[in-house]
Design a protein around this motif. Structure first.
Motif, PDB file in Angstrom:
ATOM      1  N   ALA A   1      46.574   6.564  17.459  1.00  0.00           N
ATOM      2  CA  ALA A   1      46.919   5.151  17.639  1.00  0.00           C
ATOM      3  C   ALA A   1      45.807   4.249  17.113  1.00  0.00           C
ATOM      4  CB  ALA A   1      47.181   4.864  19.112  1.00  0.00           C
ATOM      5  N   SER A   2      44.554   4.641  17.349  1.00  0.00           N
ATOM      6  CA  SER A   2      43.414   3.853  16.873  1.00  0.00           C
ATOM      7  C   SER A   2      43.355   3.852  15.352  1.00  0.00           C
ATOM      8  CB  SER A   2      42.111   4.411  17.455  1.00  0.00           C
ATOM      9  OG  SER A   2      42.116   4.341  18.871  1.00  0.00           O
ATOM     10  N   LYS A   3      43.615   5.000  14.757  1.00  0.00           N
ATOM     11  CA  LYS A   3      43.613   5.105  13.294  1.00  0.00           C
ATOM     12  C   LYS A   3      44.668   4.180  12.687  1.00  0.00           C
ATOM     13  CE  LYS A   3      44.149   8.439   9.520  1.00  0.00           C
ATOM     14  NZ  LYS A   3      44.356   9.879   9.174  1.00  0.00           N
ATOM     15  N   ALA A   4      45.845   4.140  13.283  1.00  0.00           N
ATOM     16  CA  ALA A   4      46.914   3.282  12.777  1.00  0.00           C
ATOM     17  C   ALA A   4      46.511   1.810  12.832  1.00  0.00           C
ATOM     18  CB  ALA A   4      48.191   3.516  13.574  1.00  0.00           C
ATOM     19  N   LYS A   5      45.860   1.403  13.907  1.00  0.00           N
ATOM     20  CA  LYS A   5      45.411   0.016  14.031  1.00  0.00           C
ATOM     21  C   LYS A   5      44.395  -0.336  12.951  1.00  0.00           C
ATOM     22  CE  LYS A   5      46.005  -0.187  19.077  1.00  0.00           C
ATOM     23  NZ  LYS A   5      45.286  -0.288  20.375  1.00  0.00           N
ATOM     24  N   LEU A   6      43.467   0.596  12.695  1.00  0.00           N
ATOM     25  CA  LEU A   6      42.430   0.334  11.702  1.00  0.00           C
ATOM     26  C   LEU A   6      42.977   0.327  10.282  1.00  0.00           C
ATOM     27  CD1 LEU A   6      39.527   2.466  13.210  1.00  0.00           C
ATOM     28  CD2 LEU A   6      39.658  -0.026  13.091  1.00  0.00           C
ATOM     29  N   GLN A   7      43.885   1.243   9.986  1.00  0.00           N
ATOM     30  CA  GLN A   7      44.441   1.317   8.642  1.00  0.00           C
ATOM     31  C   GLN A   7      45.223   0.056   8.297  1.00  0.00           C
ATOM     32  OE1 GLN A   7      43.809   3.698   6.238  1.00  0.00           O
ATOM     33  NE2 GLN A   7      42.292   4.240   7.784  1.00  0.00           N
ATOM     34  N   ALA A   8      45.830  -0.535   9.295  1.00  0.00           N
ATOM     35  CA  ALA A   8      46.593  -1.764   9.057  1.00  0.00           C
ATOM     36  C   ALA A   8      45.685  -2.913   8.629  1.00  0.00           C
ATOM     37  CB  ALA A   8      47.350  -2.149  10.330  1.00  0.00           C
ATOM     38  N   VAL A   9      44.414  -2.834   9.009  1.00  0.00           N
ATOM     39  CA  VAL A   9      43.456  -3.894   8.687  1.00  0.00           C
ATOM     40  C   VAL A   9      42.574  -3.519   7.502  1.00  0.00           C
ATOM     41  CG1 VAL A   9      41.485  -5.207   9.557  1.00  0.00           C
ATOM     42  CG2 VAL A   9      43.411  -4.714  11.068  1.00  0.00           C
ATOM     43  N   ALA A  10      42.059  -2.275   7.507  1.00  0.00           N
ATOM     44  CA  ALA A  10      41.036  -1.870   6.544  1.00  0.00           C
ATOM     45  C   ALA A  10      41.600  -1.276   5.266  1.00  0.00           C
ATOM     46  CB  ALA A  10      40.090  -0.869   7.197  1.00  0.00           C
ATOM     47  N   GLY A  11      42.719  -0.588   5.371  1.00  0.00           N
ATOM     48  CA  GLY A  11      43.311   0.024   4.190  1.00  0.00           C
ATOM     49  C   GLY A  11      42.351   0.959   3.485  1.00  0.00           C
ATOM     50  N   ASP A  12      42.099   0.697   2.190  1.00  0.00           N
ATOM     51  CA  ASP A  12      41.282   1.572   1.354  1.00  0.00           C
ATOM     52  C   ASP A  12      39.850   1.058   1.203  1.00  0.00           C
ATOM     53  OD1 ASP A  12      41.360   4.000  -0.098  1.00  0.00           O
ATOM     54  OD2 ASP A  12      41.225   2.875  -1.975  1.00  0.00           O
ATOM     55  N   GLU A  13      39.437   0.111   2.026  1.00  0.00           N
ATOM     56  CA  GLU A  13      38.090  -0.438   1.926  1.00  0.00           C
ATOM     57  C   GLU A  13      37.067   0.545   2.491  1.00  0.00           C
ATOM     58  OE1 GLU A  13      38.409  -4.206   3.859  1.00  0.00           O
ATOM     59  OE2 GLU A  13      39.330  -5.170   2.117  1.00  0.00           O
ATOM     60  N   THR A  14      35.819   0.432   2.049  1.00  0.00           N
ATOM     61  CA  THR A  14      34.795   1.421   2.387  1.00  0.00           C
ATOM     62  C   THR A  14      33.956   1.002   3.592  1.00  0.00           C
ATOM     63  OG1 THR A  14      33.259   0.422   0.802  1.00  0.00           O
ATOM     64  CG2 THR A  14      34.631   2.269   0.034  1.00  0.00           C
ATOM     65  N   PHE A  15      33.448   2.018   4.295  1.00  0.00           N
ATOM     66  CA  PHE A  15      32.665   1.821   5.513  1.00  0.00           C
ATOM     67  C   PHE A  15      31.418   2.700   5.489  1.00  0.00           C
ATOM     68  CE2 PHE A  15      36.752   0.309   6.753  1.00  0.00           C
ATOM     69  CZ  PHE A  15      36.588  -0.530   7.853  1.00  0.00           C
ATOM     70  N   ILE A  16      30.360   2.216   6.112  1.00  0.00           N
ATOM     71  CA  ILE A  16      29.256   3.084   6.503  1.00  0.00           C
ATOM     72  C   ILE A  16      28.972   2.842   7.983  1.00  0.00           C
ATOM     73  CG2 ILE A  16      28.177   3.201   4.219  1.00  0.00           C
ATOM     74  CD1 ILE A  16      26.009   1.276   5.273  1.00  0.00           C
ATOM     75  N   TYR A  17      28.525   3.916   8.641  1.00  0.00           N
ATOM     76  CA  TYR A  17      28.055   3.793  10.015  1.00  0.00           C
ATOM     77  C   TYR A  17      26.536   3.866   9.960  1.00  0.00           C
ATOM     78  CZ  TYR A  17      26.734   5.192  14.735  1.00  0.00           C
ATOM     79  OH  TYR A  17      26.117   5.264  15.956  1.00  0.00           O
ATOM     80  N   MET A  18      25.906   2.799  10.347  1.00  0.00           N
ATOM     81  CA  MET A  18      24.462   2.661  10.243  1.00  0.00           C
ATOM     82  C   MET A  18      23.859   2.536  11.630  1.00  0.00           C
ATOM     83  SD  MET A  18      22.494  -0.168   7.913  1.00  0.00           S
ATOM     84  CE  MET A  18      20.716  -0.164   7.713  1.00  0.00           C
TER      85      MET A  18
END
Length: 301
Positions: A162-179
């Motif tokens: 469910a969390s992944k679905a929420k994020l994909q709706a906003v972020a799509g194919d954009e890139t992330f780093i965890y810092m």
């Protein structure tokens, strides 16, 4: 799952005290042994700072528990208010004082102390695992709570979907780093790290192409950040009981032209999250759900 922690051995005088005290109290008499049968233990201690999370997930409140910080995580929702804190290392004296019926510990750390622990109460050492799900199942097996463990795992997996679905709706194919900013260094954690497996794996947030895929985490300098230049930065500035040094390091980075030139910074896509509550993020279901909810809320809002 092994945590990279420092731990020490008890002093010889303490071990002598344990041997004497345990012998005089006859903790291994028949009545005590029956009380400590797996699944029937009245007073349980699970050593290491991750295992109390597993007990909480299984609906079990220990009599004492290890903890890195002055207070237990708030996600225990007050259930640990009477639990004796043992600190962040194996505390034989504290365990003895808590008078447990059953001790559950990680074999990789506690095997060398097994003789001392088993003189206090029946002791079960758990194998090292790469996945918290297997650790949870191991502990559930000792406590005869296998069905509860599978329920926890199912609920967790559904929460991640469910969390992944929420994020994909906003972020799509954009890139992330965890810092992560620590007291003296900054790190970026990749897909092979415990947290990266959640962020990039289970949540499906796309990593930057420049990150070396074979590395779990790398020390990152300010000068290298433009090579990554992600669309989004999930940023953790360590808090803990004294986060002043980490915050000072980030403040110095944030004031530079290099930081201000990053795409994520320009677009206001830097999400400052996490603190001492994230200690077991990636290592237990309850801590991971709390962290993921914070990430989702930060990004979707």
């Amino acid at each position: 799952m092994r945590r990279g922690t420092k731990w020490g051995t008890a002093a010889v005088s303490l071990l002598l005290l344990l041997t004497t005290a345990c012998g005089s109290n006859n903790v291994k008499d028949e009545a005590k042994a029956q009380a400590a049968e797996p699944g029937k233990a009245i007073r349980v201690i699970a050593t290491s700072v991750t295992y109390p999370d597993f007990l909480y997930s299984l609906g079990v409140t220990p009599v004492a528990a290890e903890n890195y910080h002055t207070e237990f995580p708030s996600y225990f929702k007050g259930t640990f208010k009477d639990v004796i804190p043992l600190g962040g290392n194996l505390n034989l004296e504290g365990i003895l004082s808590a008078a447990p019926d059953l001790i559950i510990g990680p074999k990789w750390r506690d095997e060398k102390s097994y003789d001392q622990l088993s003189k206090i109460a029946q002791t079960k050492l758990m194998p090292e695992r790469d996945n918290w799900r297997d650790e949870l199942r191991d502990i559930a097996g000792v406590l005869d709570k296998q069905d509860k463990a599978e329920e926890v795992i199912r609920d967790f997996d559904e929460h991640m979907k469910a969390s992944k679905a929420k994020l994909q709706a906003v972020a799509g194919d954009e890139t992330f780093i965890y810092m992560r900013i620590m007291a003296s260094e900054a790190f970026v954690m990749g897909e092979r790290s415990s947290r990266g497996k959640i962020i990039h794996g289970e949540l499906g947030l796309k990593p930057v192409a420049a990150y070396p895929a074979e590395e779990e985490s790398i020390i990152i300098s300010l000068e290298v950040l433009p090579e990554y230049n992600p669309d989004h930065i999930i940023l953790q500035v360590d808090g803990g009981d004294d986060g002043a040094s980490a915050q000072k390091l980030f403040d110095s980075m944030e004031s530079t032209s290099v930081w201000k030139s990053l795409k994520a910074v320009k677009a206001n896509h830097v999400y400052k999250v996490g603190d001492k509550e994230w200690m077991n993020f990636g290592f237990s279901p309850v801590a991971t759900v709390e962290a993921v909810d914070e990430i989702v809320d930060s990004i979707t809002q």
